[in-house]
Design a protein around this motif. Sequence first.
Motif, mmCIF file in Angstrom:
data_model
loop_
_atom_site.group_PDB
_atom_site.id
_atom_site.type_symbol
_atom_site.label_atom_id
_atom_site.label_comp_id
_atom_site.label_asym_id
_atom_site.label_seq_id
_atom_site.Cartn_x
_atom_site.Cartn_y
_atom_site.Cartn_z
ATOM 1 N N PRO A 109 64.318 35.058 39.048
ATOM 2 C CA PRO A 109 64.608 34.177 40.170
ATOM 3 C C PRO A 109 66.165 33.616 39.973
ATOM 4 O O PRO A 109 66.741 33.354 41.003
ATOM 5 C CB PRO A 109 63.704 32.889 39.701
ATOM 6 C CG PRO A 109 62.569 33.247 38.990
ATOM 7 C CD PRO A 109 63.282 34.650 38.295
ATOM 8 N N ALA A 110 66.685 33.832 38.618
ATOM 9 C CA ALA A 110 68.262 33.215 38.541
ATOM 10 C C ALA A 110 69.117 34.443 37.920
ATOM 11 O O ALA A 110 68.317 35.196 37.327
ATOM 12 C CB ALA A 110 68.191 31.835 37.742
ATOM 13 N N LEU A 111 70.186 34.289 37.743
ATOM 14 C CA LEU A 111 70.939 35.020 37.182
ATOM 15 C C LEU A 111 71.011 34.895 35.597
ATOM 16 O O LEU A 111 70.885 36.128 34.719
ATOM 17 C CB LEU A 111 72.579 35.038 37.420
ATOM 18 C CG LEU A 111 72.930 35.871 38.926
ATOM 19 C CD1 LEU A 111 72.098 35.190 39.853
ATOM 20 C CD2 LEU A 111 74.389 35.404 38.790
ATOM 21 N N TYR A 112 71.079 33.892 34.871
ATOM 22 C CA TYR A 112 71.184 33.497 33.776
ATOM 23 C C TYR A 112 70.111 32.624 32.758
ATOM 24 O O TYR A 112 69.758 32.521 31.652
ATOM 25 C CB TYR A 112 72.460 32.914 33.078
ATOM 26 C CG TYR A 112 73.620 33.582 33.848
ATOM 27 C CD1 TYR A 112 73.715 34.951 33.611
ATOM 28 C CD2 TYR A 112 74.553 32.917 34.611
ATOM 29 C CE1 TYR A 112 75.077 35.776 34.258
ATOM 30 C CE2 TYR A 112 75.627 33.755 35.275
ATOM 31 C CZ TYR A 112 75.813 35.124 35.157
ATOM 32 O OH TYR A 112 76.859 35.818 35.794
ATOM 33 N N GLY A 113 69.380 31.782 33.872
ATOM 34 C CA GLY A 113 68.285 31.142 33.281
ATOM 35 C C GLY A 113 67.721 30.260 34.373
ATOM 36 O O GLY A 113 68.413 30.079 35.546
ATOM 37 N N GLU A 114 66.709 29.490 33.981
ATOM 38 C CA GLU A 114 66.275 28.216 34.876
ATOM 39 C C GLU A 114 66.097 27.129 34.071
ATOM 40 O O GLU A 114 65.724 26.913 32.862
ATOM 41 C CB GLU A 114 64.891 29.174 35.255
ATOM 42 C CG GLU A 114 64.960 30.327 35.972
ATOM 43 C CD GLU A 114 63.695 31.172 36.360
ATOM 44 O OE1 GLU A 114 62.871 30.490 36.930
ATOM 45 O OE2 GLU A 114 63.263 32.088 35.631
ATOM 46 N N TYR A 126 67.916 32.380 29.605
ATOM 47 C CA TYR A 126 66.627 33.147 29.539
ATOM 48 C C TYR A 126 66.988 33.421 28.156
ATOM 49 O O TYR A 126 68.083 33.870 27.374
ATOM 50 C CB TYR A 126 66.869 34.484 30.203
ATOM 51 C CG TYR A 126 66.665 34.269 31.795
ATOM 52 C CD1 TYR A 126 65.305 33.689 32.053
ATOM 53 C CD2 TYR A 126 67.377 34.530 32.858
ATOM 54 C CE1 TYR A 126 65.039 33.425 33.503
ATOM 55 C CE2 TYR A 126 67.206 34.386 34.203
ATOM 56 C CZ TYR A 126 65.900 33.879 34.544
ATOM 57 O OH TYR A 126 65.757 33.512 35.651
ATOM 58 N N HIS A 127 65.810 33.677 27.317
ATOM 59 C CA HIS A 127 65.774 34.091 25.993
ATOM 60 C C HIS A 127 66.299 35.148 25.439
ATOM 61 O O HIS A 127 66.909 35.471 24.211
ATOM 62 C CB HIS A 127 64.415 33.785 25.031
ATOM 63 C CG HIS A 127 63.507 34.931 25.637
ATOM 64 N ND1 HIS A 127 62.856 35.218 26.878
ATOM 65 C CD2 HIS A 127 62.859 36.127 24.677
ATOM 66 C CE1 HIS A 127 62.290 36.189 26.836
ATOM 67 N NE2 HIS A 127 62.295 36.901 25.667
ATOM 68 N N GLU A 137 70.070 40.440 24.877
ATOM 69 C CA GLU A 137 69.739 42.064 25.039
ATOM 70 C C GLU A 137 69.930 42.608 26.602
ATOM 71 O O GLU A 137 70.305 43.710 26.852
ATOM 72 C CB GLU A 137 68.107 42.149 24.834
ATOM 73 C CG GLU A 137 67.500 43.265 25.214
ATOM 74 C CD GLU A 137 65.872 43.427 24.876
ATOM 75 O OE1 GLU A 137 65.349 44.447 25.679
ATOM 76 O OE2 GLU A 137 65.539 42.634 23.706
ATOM 77 N N ARG A 138 69.914 41.542 27.735
ATOM 78 C CA ARG A 138 70.075 41.937 29.157
ATOM 79 C C ARG A 138 71.333 42.465 29.142
ATOM 80 O O ARG A 138 71.619 43.383 29.861
ATOM 81 C CB ARG A 138 69.694 40.779 29.966
ATOM 82 C CG ARG A 138 68.421 40.252 29.958
ATOM 83 C CD ARG A 138 68.197 38.766 30.812
ATOM 84 N NE ARG A 138 68.437 39.097 32.026
ATOM 85 C CZ ARG A 138 68.921 38.135 33.049
ATOM 86 N NH1 ARG A 138 69.652 37.151 32.356
ATOM 87 N NH2 ARG A 138 69.249 38.583 34.207
ATOM 88 N N PHE A 139 72.401 41.761 28.400
ATOM 89 C CA PHE A 139 73.699 42.097 28.808
ATOM 90 C C PHE A 139 74.079 43.063 28.074
ATOM 91 O O PHE A 139 75.344 43.660 27.997
ATOM 92 C CB PHE A 139 74.646 40.910 28.966
ATOM 93 C CG PHE A 139 74.327 40.044 30.427
ATOM 94 C CD1 PHE A 139 74.646 40.575 31.357
ATOM 95 C CD2 PHE A 139 73.410 38.874 30.278
ATOM 96 C CE1 PHE A 139 74.392 39.989 32.864
ATOM 97 C CE2 PHE A 139 73.026 38.363 31.250
ATOM 98 C CZ PHE A 139 73.683 38.778 32.658
ATOM 99 N N THR A 140 73.558 43.382 26.918
ATOM 100 C CA THR A 140 74.047 44.656 25.874
ATOM 101 C C THR A 140 73.466 45.906 27.063
ATOM 102 O O THR A 140 74.331 46.711 26.811
ATOM 103 C CB THR A 140 72.995 44.476 24.710
ATOM 104 O OG1 THR A 140 73.427 43.453 23.912
ATOM 105 C CG2 THR A 140 73.203 45.789 23.894
#
Length: 494
Positions: A99-104, A109-110, A114-117
């Motif tokens: 729903p969002a780019l980095y968190g809600e 986001y936990h 890992e996502r941006f690695t």
Amino acid sequence: MNIVFLTSEVVPFAKTGGLADVCGALPIEVSRLGHRCSIIMPAFRGVERSGIDIQPTDISFAIPLSADKLVGGRLLHAKLGGSEVDVWLIDQPQYFDRPALYGESGFDYHDNGERFTFFCRAAIAAMLRLEQAPDVVHCNDWQSGLAPLLLKSNPKLAQQLGFPVSVMTIHNMAYQGVFPAELFPLSGLDWNDFHSDCEFYGQVNFLKAGLNAADFITTVSPRYAKEIQTPQHGCGLDGVLSARQGRVVGITNGIDVEVWDPSSDVKLPMRYDSEHWQFGKVGNKRSLQEEFGLELNDDVPMIGLVGRLAEQKGWDLILPVIKQHVQEQRPTQWIILGSGDPWVEYELKNLCEQAPQQVAAHIGFHDALAHRIEAGSDLFVMPSHYEPCGLNQLYSLRYGTVPVVTATGGLADTVVDASDENVANQTATGFHLPEKTPQGLDQAIGRALNMRHHQKKNWQDLVLRGMRKDSSWRQSAAQYQALYEEAVSLKASR
């Protein structure tokens, strides 16, 4: 040159702040100088709502994040804003279809580390698959901070890409991408790289990795480039930046003067230019008053605010001033657009209920409303505690809306205070706070309103000077071009 921009945000595909505006405009302007420019970004949920045609490709890859975890991805393709700039979107639903780019709900986001690695490694894999050897890899903020380190630490990989130079741009030092050290092996790098380049109090710091590994570091205004080399604004990395000060360059952001042009802006109820600004601003103000149920009054000064509802933006200063104006029934109107800290949203909702004819707020992001607020407001308040560059004060100047700002970072570089001396020598474009307090903000607003009511010729000159100021990307793009050329030349001479 072939220049590839790595970024997590690009207007109109994905946006939380000014990073998206910069990465949606700078590549186009650099391409107009004769260079091949492309962008690599995540395919976040909602990119299809950009209105731009996005096509699938047959380019795919798999990234080994660990011995037992292989993560696949594919590339989608689009063109940016009718230009020749290619946008390559990394499609990986597990990481980016959210729903969002980095968190809600105020929480990251936990698995952002890992996502941006994955994003950094996938971006390099994409460059290899596209077979477009870049001369420059231009990374933006912590989300792409591992990429320069990946290139620096893997000579074979760098060779496959033709030994590109890397540029790391800091849009905001406060956001660094700090995660537990256990995440570092997902990068595929050696622990020696962790200790020498990105260790930060026992954790991994993505931005620090980029600052240490990039050939050049840029930030978004000359003053901010100096400020971040001090303990006050360096956010713990001032030592890293000071050690590389010969490679730290401040280049002031520009704005897209085709999108932000009151004379042709289709998002406005009434368009206007510098010859008819008074008539145009009254018409746009009246439209906002009707839309939000504010008192219908052409003469009352309207004060606009657009941006994140975060402490950085000075909401500890703004809210007491709005409350004081409401309590004292001062003849001002306030119109606010943004989202952010829940406590700020709560206070604004209360003020709107308490004084519905004086205070209006839209919680969330609304691009067309942002344009209308810039056009209908008389003043734009931006009392940031720190501001790398800022874009809204530039939009305000172009729309004849006088900015009231703190003298920090890019705000000080782009807004000239209306001191007696600057008014006399015809350089003033706005008002600086004398101090970072609610009283200082109220005093600066008072100075502005006094000029508007009692020094009409000076006010008119102030407005017109701002509207005629060149805040386009042309000058900034030329400075980036010179930086790229210097970086390539220095690397070639080694």
